[in-house]
Design a protein around this motif. Structure first.
Motif, PDB file in Angstrom:
ATOM      1  N   VAL A 177       0.840  -1.198   0.000  1.00 28.22           N
ATOM      2  CA  VAL A 177       0.000   0.000   0.000  1.00 28.22           C
ATOM      3  C   VAL A 177       0.878   1.253   0.000  1.00 28.22           C
ATOM      4  O   VAL A 177       0.619   2.221  -0.726  1.00 28.22           O
ATOM      5  N   ARG A 260      -9.905  -2.816   2.978  1.00 26.96           N
ATOM      6  CA  ARG A 260     -10.136  -2.355   1.612  1.00 26.96           C
ATOM      7  C   ARG A 260      -8.847  -1.948   0.899  1.00 26.96           C
ATOM      8  O   ARG A 260      -8.695  -2.188  -0.302  1.00 26.96           O
ATOM      9  N   MET A 261      -7.923  -1.328   1.627  1.00 33.54           N
ATOM     10  CA  MET A 261      -6.670  -0.940   0.984  1.00 33.54           C
ATOM     11  C   MET A 261      -5.855  -2.172   0.609  1.00 33.54           C
ATOM     12  O   MET A 261      -5.211  -2.205  -0.439  1.00 33.54           O
ATOM     13  N   ALA A 265      -4.706  -3.056  -3.149  1.00 35.78           N
ATOM     14  CA  ALA A 265      -3.291  -3.279  -3.468  1.00 35.78           C
ATOM     15  C   ALA A 265      -3.094  -4.620  -4.156  1.00 35.78           C
ATOM     16  O   ALA A 265      -2.294  -4.740  -5.103  1.00 35.78           O
TER      17      ALA A 265
END
Length: 294
Positions: A177, A260-261, A265
């Motif tokens: 990320v 969610r990140m 990614a």
């Protein structure tokens, strides 16, 4: 100690050589002819097979591409070939449940087992500065520690079996990320007319500071040792980051975690690896960002 080192690729071979340098009797094996040739060229003796290497070893270290290879090797005779009580150190990056399954198999066969994935890339392997994240009992961690210290600079006991892999998957999700957003920031800066050096000087000394910026800077110049100055030669390849994020996604789904990140990614690096980025350093994701492919 007599050590069987199985998996002599870009990471495994320098790790095996560092064990040799520390005075251990190392015998290696790899299924790939090129890896075997490279090992012979630098003086790492080879066995005829992995099971042959394990037969008289005190410790068996595995550094394989994926968890399925670990399980297949364990089931395919590696555990049976080793003497009772052999310490198995699993340093591949694999799923947490695969690490726990490998541990259970080793214990059932009368051996000891720890998971000890690494961070630090090829440079860390060559310079014996790797970080090891270890899942093990206290006794097994103590037994493995001198060997890990011969290959690494920071060794962290993360808990019981599988928790070394848990730490690795969480760490690499953070890294992925971070590397994406650092690339986005440099592309945004370019389009606003900001020089790379100016942005680096600000962010590296402010709240944007992170490893993805100060060590793995994705643009040439500010950090001369970063892969960006070598046309994104890895380093840590985009295909490996995509693989590790697949393990993170598996863990996210298994634990019903709202990440969610991490999910995004994984999607970004999967596309990068499937395109031009599989063999390039993962910081090369900036090129897809510039081209609007992210």
């Amino acid at each position: 100690m007599k050590i069987a080192f199985l998996g002599l690729g870009h990471m495994g071979l320098p790790m095996a050589r560092n064990l040799q340098a520390a005075g251990h009797d190392v015998i290696g094996f790899d299924v790939m002819p090129a890896a075997r040739e490279a090992a012979v060229a630098v003086g790492v003796p080879l066995a005829e097979s992995g099971t042959d290497a394990a037969t008289d070893a005190d410790v068996v270290i595995t550094m394989f591409p994926a968890g399925k290879h670990v399980i297949e090797a364990y089931e395919g005779g590696l555990l049976a070939a080793a003497r009772p009580g052999t310490l198995f150190i699993e340093s591949s990056t694999i799923a947490v449940d695969e690490a726990q399954a490998a541990h259970a198999m080793a214990i059932a066969a009368g051996h000891r087992n720890i998971d000890a994935p690494v961070s630090g890339g090829v440079v860390g392997a060559e310079n014996a500065t790797l970080a090891f994240m270890v899942g093990a009992s206290d006794d097994d961690f103590a037994a493995a520690l001198p060997l890990l210290e011969a290959m690494g600079k920071r060794i962290v006991h993360c808990g019981g079996p599988g928790l070394g892999q848990a730490a690795k998957v969480c760490n690499n999700m953070i890294l992925a990320v971070s590397q994406i957003v650092v690339g986005e920031a440099f592309v945004l800066g370019e389009r606003l007319g900001l020089s790379h050096d100016a942005l680096y000087d600000v962010a590296a000394n402010a709240s944007g500071q992170c490893w993805a910026l100060t060590t793995n800077c994705p643009v040439p110049g500010p950090v001369p040792t970063s892969p960006a100055n070598r046309d994104y030669q890895p380093g840590f390849a985009g295909a490996l980051m995509a693989k590790d994020l697949g393990l993170a996604l598996q863990a996210i789904d298994q634990t019903s975690t709202d990440a969610r990140m991490g999910r995004l990614a994984q999607e970004i690096y999967a596309a990068f690896a499937a395109g031009s980025g599989g063999g390039r350093d993962f910081s090369g994701i900036i090129t897809d960002i510039r081209d609007g492919q992210v």
